[in-house]
Design an enzyme around this catalytic site. Sequence first.
Site, PDB file in Angstrom:
ATOM      1  N   GLU A   1       0.731  -1.198   0.146  1.00 47.49           N
ATOM      2  CA  GLU A   1       0.139  -0.119  -0.040  1.00 47.49           C
ATOM      3  C   GLU A   1       0.853   1.193  -0.074  1.00 47.49           C
ATOM      4  OE1 GLU A   1      -2.503   0.261   3.475  1.00 47.49           O
ATOM      5  OE2 GLU A   1      -3.896   1.890   2.251  1.00 47.49           O
TER       6      GLU A   1
ATOM      7  N   CYS B   1      -6.598   0.839   2.924  1.00 49.44           N
ATOM      8  CA  CYS B   1      -7.823   2.010   2.997  1.00 49.44           C
ATOM      9  C   CYS B   1      -7.648   2.735   1.568  1.00 49.44           C
ATOM     10  CB  CYS B   1      -7.491   2.635   4.235  1.00 49.44           C
ATOM     11  SG  CYS B   1      -7.789   1.943   5.548  1.00 49.44           S
TER      12      CYS B   1
ATOM     13  N   ASN C   1     -12.024  -3.569   0.883  1.00 51.49           N
ATOM     14  CA  ASN C   1     -10.919  -3.619   1.939  1.00 51.49           C
ATOM     15  C   ASN C   1     -11.726  -3.856   3.244  1.00 51.49           C
ATOM     16  OD1 ASN C   1      -8.398  -3.528   2.841  1.00 51.49           O
ATOM     17  ND2 ASN C   1      -8.675  -1.637   3.521  1.00 51.49           N
ATOM     18  N   GLU C   2     -11.822  -3.063   4.298  1.00 45.93           N
ATOM     19  CA  GLU C   2     -12.242  -3.235   5.662  1.00 45.93           C
ATOM     20  C   GLU C   2     -13.735  -2.592   5.622  1.00 45.93           C
ATOM     21  OE1 GLU C   2      -9.414  -1.416   8.053  1.00 45.93           O
ATOM     22  OE2 GLU C   2      -8.004  -3.214   8.056  1.00 45.93           O
TER      23      GLU C   2
END
Length: 660
Positions: free
Chosen positions: A47, A242, A376-377
């Site tokens: 990331e 994120c 993602n989350e």
Amino acid sequence: MTNYKTLFFVFALFIGWTVNAQVNEMFIDIQKPGAVIQPTMYGLFFEDINYAADGGLYAELVKNRSFEFPQNLMGWQTFGKVTLLDDGPFDRNPHYIRLSDPGHPHKRTGIENEGYFGIGVKKGESYRFSVWARLPEGTDASRLRIELVKPNSNNEIHAFATQTLTIDSKEWKKYQLFLKPEITEAKSTLRIFLDSPHPVDLEHVSLFPTDTWQGHENGLRKDLAQALADIHPGAFRFPGGCIVEGTDLDTRYNWKNTIGLVENRPLNENRWNYTFPHRLYSDYYQSYGLGFYEFFLLSEEIGAEPLPVLSCGLACQFQNDKPEAHVPVQELNPYIQDALDLIEFANGDIHSTWGAIRAEMGHPAPFNLKLIAIGNEQWGPEYPEHLEPFVKAIRKAHPEIRIIGSSGPDSEGKQFEYLWPEMKRLKVDLVDEHFYRPETWFLSQGARYDNYDRKGPAVFAGEYACHGKGKKWNHFYTSLLEAAFMTGLERNADIVQIATYAPLFAHVEGWQWRPDMIWFDNLSSVRTVSYYVQQLFSHNKGSNVLPLTMNQKPVTGAEGQNGLFASAAWEKKDNTIIVKVVNTSDKTQSVSLNFSGLKKKESLSAGRVIQLHSTDLDKDNTLEQPSAIVPQESAVTINGNVFKAELEPYTLAIYTFKLN
Ligand code: AHR
């Protein structure tokens, strides 16, 4: 007690170890190799956090090269007569600058770029400077001086690489030259100034080391990419994290903006610019010079399965709960199309729309994408609602692709309990689990996957690291606990198919998140103990799990197991037995590995042990001491089918034996 043991105990007492007198008898049955350990098992998570891409792995040395940061001259100093204009040759990056005569022969007009925490260059190496330029007024030529400069010890500016560039066209054209620094300097400045009276327009000012990873022009920093390759990773997850989601939908990671001509990839903000006010980096943006094409290429070059993660139409739920941060489900089509197009970009033939773009960029052969993650989350009912139409569309068009869904940001709790059954209902292939947890969690999770449902989706431990309580930085003890936990991943390789430590990279002057696997400054990098843990597991993975028990139970650090964790595997390619034992206790542990199930003429020999150990639990490798704690390898002797070892406190030991 044998003489050898007596001697050992005396030695241990002498140097102050406490020794557990009990022998930990472990039994390994090599007769029936069990679950296949997937080639993807130990992967990498990338990331652009901590300046991992721009200012890190992406080898570009100029910050804000297209003058597109919201403050257009951020990262630049100007002097003399410099004008900012916005009708440049690249429609998605329209800004450029004009250098004009300052009006006196002794005066100068120019610009200076500060790079990322300075521009790091090495003596004797070559750096490719390139720029798009034109002559805005009727003249045949104008000259620029290009220099690398640094303040010398007297605080005078010292130019240590200088070249002259002649601009000879009224049309926009790319020019390039090579700078060869006379010195090594971590914090130099790139200076460009007008060396003749005629004005010059400049756009996309770039400086790359010539010696990049695999020699690519739009390339990657060699030491950092090499560190990735040296792990032999099985999978490469990109672009996050994120960053995939965006603080709002407009700033989500849109892969289509990251391919094609580098000069025309539009800038995006980087959410790690402002996520933590105490670590604010207002100049942190995503140039997308390292984009999806480069990610696929890197995956191929390091031998890892590419694993892209795409937005599911929900912006970061930590940061934005406004209604406009969610695409209404009935309006998701463009997002779903992005996923389908990505599969075509990676795998489509050269006559398909997106396959043709890949081919034009230099890779006619498919990238052989097999995995895709959506979201993602994410959490709450909105996530499965958003994921469902993606799953339907991808299954229909590409049944060969394995889909990864998320179990939210936590390793347990309400969202996790809700999302796992939802992922089963949607029949995703793998579920992404994230855990940044303290020591106590890692010590208690050795058996985490032992009772997972074998009929549902497999597990992708997509982000994890041990975060020491009150010690949220890299140090030996937390890395050791990661190793302990990873024996549990390996024992459950039938269900855990991919695991990626996170985050991967951090610039020592620009981090937002610790711990990280590889740290770097402008000139060098260091592999942490967590890096070596990942590398050792990857290099000594084995092809199949072997049952290993102590008192008929798996060794998971449970009560009565003396802080030991263990796993065993067989590697079919060279007929090797691999046993990993982690001693997380403060005592030396006597370990006996008892192998059974050997056929009549079979025997074990050529034993080796690789150990990772430190007496200082708070220590890690640093840029100054990159080899403070590194794996140590030596030969060991096995007697028949039994191997005995005294395992020092706080040690990861990997034993390998050849099965003859
Ligand atoms: O790895 C850092 C961040 O941790 C990732 O971006 C996110 O997915 C997680 O919360």
